[in-house]
Design an enzyme around this catalytic site. Sequence first.
Site, short mmCIF file in Angstrom:
data_model
loop_
_atom_site.label_atom_id
_atom_site.label_comp_id
_atom_site.label_asym_id
_atom_site.label_seq_id
_atom_site.Cartn_x
_atom_site.Cartn_y
_atom_site.Cartn_z
N ASP A 180 -15.75 4.44 4.26
CA ASP A 180 -15.27 4.53 2.88
C ASP A 180 -16.44 4.22 1.96
O ASP A 180 -17.56 4.06 2.44
CB ASP A 180 -14.07 3.60 2.64
CG ASP A 180 -13.10 4.17 1.61
OD1 ASP A 180 -13.54 4.43 0.47
OD2 ASP A 180 -11.92 4.38 1.93
N HIS A 253 -14.64 9.17 -1.41
CA HIS A 253 -14.61 7.90 -0.67
C HIS A 253 -15.74 7.83 0.36
O HIS A 253 -15.52 7.47 1.51
CB HIS A 253 -13.25 7.72 0.02
CG HIS A 253 -12.17 7.21 -0.88
ND1 HIS A 253 -12.23 5.98 -1.51
CD2 HIS A 253 -10.98 7.76 -1.28
CE1 HIS A 253 -11.14 5.79 -2.25
NE2 HIS A 253 -10.36 6.87 -2.13
N ASP A 316 -8.44 12.35 0.33
CA ASP A 316 -7.70 11.80 -0.81
C ASP A 316 -8.64 11.50 -1.97
O ASP A 316 -9.82 11.25 -1.78
CB ASP A 316 -6.98 10.51 -0.40
CG ASP A 316 -7.93 9.48 0.18
OD1 ASP A 316 -8.70 9.85 1.10
OD2 ASP A 316 -7.93 8.33 -0.27
N GLU A 317 -8.06 11.51 -3.15
CA GLU A 317 -8.70 10.99 -4.37
C GLU A 317 -10.12 11.52 -4.57
O GLU A 317 -11.04 10.77 -4.87
CB GLU A 317 -8.71 9.45 -4.32
CG GLU A 317 -7.31 8.87 -4.21
CD GLU A 317 -7.27 7.34 -4.20
OE1 GLU A 317 -6.30 6.79 -4.75
OE2 GLU A 317 -8.18 6.70 -3.65
N TRP A 384 1.66 10.28 0.94
CA TRP A 384 1.52 8.88 0.50
C TRP A 384 1.95 8.64 -0.93
O TRP A 384 2.35 7.54 -1.28
CB TRP A 384 0.10 8.37 0.75
CG TRP A 384 -1.00 8.94 -0.12
CD1 TRP A 384 -1.63 10.13 0.04
CD2 TRP A 384 -1.62 8.32 -1.25
NE1 TRP A 384 -2.60 10.30 -0.91
CE2 TRP A 384 -2.63 9.19 -1.73
CE3 TRP A 384 -1.43 7.09 -1.91
CZ2 TRP A 384 -3.43 8.89 -2.83
CZ3 TRP A 384 -2.23 6.79 -3.01
CH2 TRP A 384 -3.22 7.69 -3.45
N ASP A 411 -0.95 -3.61 1.97
CA ASP A 411 -1.82 -4.49 1.19
C ASP A 411 -1.02 -5.14 0.06
O ASP A 411 -1.52 -6.03 -0.62
CB ASP A 411 -3.05 -3.74 0.65
CG ASP A 411 -2.71 -2.45 -0.09
OD1 ASP A 411 -1.57 -1.93 0.08
OD2 ASP A 411 -3.56 -1.96 -0.84
N TRP A 476 -4.47 -1.30 4.21
CA TRP A 476 -5.68 -1.22 3.39
C TRP A 476 -6.21 -2.64 3.18
O TRP A 476 -5.43 -3.57 2.99
CB TRP A 476 -5.38 -0.56 2.05
CG TRP A 476 -4.87 0.84 2.18
CD1 TRP A 476 -3.61 1.29 1.89
CD2 TRP A 476 -5.60 1.99 2.64
NE1 TRP A 476 -3.53 2.64 2.13
CE2 TRP A 476 -4.73 3.09 2.60
CE3 TRP A 476 -6.91 2.19 3.08
CZ2 TRP A 476 -5.10 4.37 2.98
CZ3 TRP A 476 -7.30 3.47 3.47
CH2 TRP A 476 -6.39 4.54 3.41
N GLU A 478 -8.77 -3.97 0.99
CA GLU A 478 -9.56 -4.43 -0.16
C GLU A 478 -9.42 -5.93 -0.39
O GLU A 478 -10.39 -6.64 -0.64
CB GLU A 478 -9.11 -3.73 -1.45
CG GLU A 478 -9.53 -2.28 -1.60
CD GLU A 478 -8.44 -1.32 -1.14
OE1 GLU A 478 -7.73 -1.63 -0.17
OE2 GLU A 478 -8.31 -0.25 -1.76
C1 TNX Z 1 -5.27 4.50 -2.24
S1 TNX Z 1 -3.93 5.86 0.08
C2 TNX Z 1 -6.14 4.94 -1.27
C3 TNX Z 1 -6.96 3.95 -0.54
C4 TNX Z 1 -6.73 2.57 -1.04
C5 TNX Z 1 -5.25 2.36 -1.26
C6 TNX Z 1 -4.83 0.97 -1.58
C7 TNX Z 1 -5.16 6.68 -0.06
C8 TNX Z 1 -5.09 7.91 0.61
N1 TNX Z 1 -6.18 6.21 -0.82
O1 TNX Z 1 -8.32 4.31 -0.64
O2 TNX Z 1 -7.21 1.66 -0.11
O3 TNX Z 1 -4.85 3.22 -2.30
O4 TNX Z 1 -5.55 0.39 -2.61
#
Ligand code: TNX
Length: 767
Positions: A180, A253, A316-317, A384, A411, A476, A478
């Site tokens: 990550d 990420h 993701d993201e 998710w 988390d 997760w 963090e």
């Molecule tokens: C979102 S869930 C994320 C993670 C984070 C999580 C919790 C996902 C696919 N991406 O990178 O760890 O929220 O904070």
Amino acid sequence: MAGPVAAGLDIVPRPLAVEAAAGPPVTLVSGARIAAAPGDASALRTARWLAALAMQSRDLRLIPEVGRAGSSSVVLRRRRGPADNEAYDLAIGHGRVVITASSDAGLLYGVVTLWQLMTADDGRGPVRLASVQIADAPRFPWRGMLLDSARHFQSAAFVERTIDWMALHKLNVLQWHLTDDQGWRLPIAGYPRLTQVGAWRVPATVGPPALDPRTGKPMLYGGFYTAAEIRAIVAHAEARNITIVPEIEMPGHAVAALLAYPELSAGTPPPRSVQSDWGILPYAYGVDDKVFAFLDRVLGQVIALFPGRIIAIGGDEVPLDIWKASPAVQARMKALGVADEAALQNYFIRRIDSYLAAHGRRLIGWEEILKGGPLPRGAVVTSWQGASSALDAARAGHDVVIAIAPTLYFDNRQGALPSEPPGRGWVVSLKDVYSLDPGAPPLPPSAPTSAASPSRPPGFSEADRAHILGLQGNMWSEHIRTEDRMAAMTFPRAAAVAEAGWTAQADRDWPDFLSRMPAEFARFSRLGLAEDESVFTVGATADPAGPGRARLALASQTGHGQIRYSLDGTAPTAVSPAYAAPLAVKIPSRVAAASFDGPRRISPVVRESLDPLSIRRRVSQELTLCPGTLPLDLEASVPPGQPRPAMLVEVMNLCWIWPGVDLTGVNAVRLEVGAMPFNLQLGADVNRIVRRTSTSNGMEIQVRIDGCEGALLAALPLGPAKPGLSELSSALPPRSGVHDLCFAVAGDSHDPIWGLNAVQLVPQEAR
Ligand code: TNX
């Protein structure tokens, strides 16, 4: 269907069919043998595990052996059938225990059930097992957990322990989040900087970072698994019927990798050091051939290390603006004839999929991989952000894993008591997790039809449902700095995941599940797993009730069993007074309380000293957060070596309310505050942080009466941010009666995050 017998046996997850059998009980004594058939190496390995568990759990020495089923007390027997069928039969009676299955997994699960039967009481030594016939099989093939080893690193030994704990709940998939922004955790030949550079970071602090006394440079946090450790973990998982799904994040990420090899970054030069910020960072891989050459090499080695069919690639993201802003990426898009950045992400994922498919593997990615164009049929999608994506994926013909936030995001705190480990601030209780039916995940009201096929009726059809592989709880990390906390954040919620994934929906029942938790806690504590006990732990709240007296309220999250207490500080027993309603207590006194299930104590003993000050003190977790979207229970930044209390904050709106507090006779307030690094990448959302005007030039905490817009009673300057907690105090103008008191951070800056650890109201009598 499992009747009351199953409940009485305290097995988690609850088996499919349990029947009392005729005949006398079977007693396993020290020296009893466990037989595996000659040539059945897997059965022998499982027999050895049972022997090890019996020794650890009840000092009972069982002896694994090959063959001689005739005189053995436990027999592991094969039947004909598919090798991937996880079903088993367990028969106890006629002087022996017989476990029958067609697969390694089935034999293993029969043994897990037997171990649970052997540990349903707290006893040691020989164990008596009632005659019973169990026929068991899972509802779903994917009963998973995700372990995030990138944000915080766990030892290889911990990963193996987690695998054992999972297997003892019949969980069978471990998605292992190995890369990550904040860390790259596995070695890749040819790319040494991934672990030399990408595995280490300077943790975020308030003020300057701690220095390494040997080098004088900032102390680094991190680590990585060697190839040998990974092979050992994979072999261990295989022996426990757990498939590891390694996860290599892309195209977002990925800062740790981009920092190691900046030429892989899209446009923006990557930051100069591994990030200690959480959230969505504005960096991504580029899309040129060298990037895919790199990723193919990485995945090639991942495939060589991990034999499971499915490989996770994140997805993701992804910060698509980075691609939008990069001339190189835009030129590439043009050359490829790709319309926009979403379509480019689709191109990226399809390209990675084709590499994996060519090597006999299937891709799994987070729900964002559904965007921008059709995916190859074999790709698996993890839902998710809500079940609509699961429906979209299923309707497009993809298999789906349900991992929806916040319910399956472990988390989040699992209880509201101050004793909970830090994490995200929403409470996701054991009951919340248990209540999710992965076969019918809740759809938002706004998603009656799916984008993929708007004409279809709402909800999951039989055909859609057939695509649901199962569910996964996500660990997760963090905010989860230590292995003990990781274990406690995972269990017992992973037990609820296990039952949701294994047990037929018609046989699932929350009170019944909860009644099996005392046995769960007891048997796993023998294995060194300290599960979170927030379901039964007693919270005590005391308030002033006239001169020399306090009103004491006791409660547990679930109300299961009976709370018992003492008022002299001694540990309550099964015959101590039972709590029924708030008590009027003389002060000073020392309360001790715990939950009991019949004669058995099922929670830790909670102790509180009640005196004029303590009954007017609240820690952050006992206050009400102002409304917001990012509640976090964060560890205080403290000088090295000091304990770090967790403070509950609402990052988007830093204020706390003490509802209904009696101010009569109170004439001062003391606040315990601490600064924490604002290591959160919120993008444009930073502008949504509520800002209050300070009465001075600097940051302060304002105390207001009757809510956060009410009259200002005091403004306490926060002073410079430094590690550790500080105490602020101020006189309060006299007020009487019951009010909502608000404590709000005011001033221009959101960095650092100011936390309120505790509020102490000071009554005249105590000054
Ligand atoms: C979102 S869930 C994320 C993670 C984070 C999580 C919790 C996902 C696919 N991406 O990178 O760890 O929220 O904070």
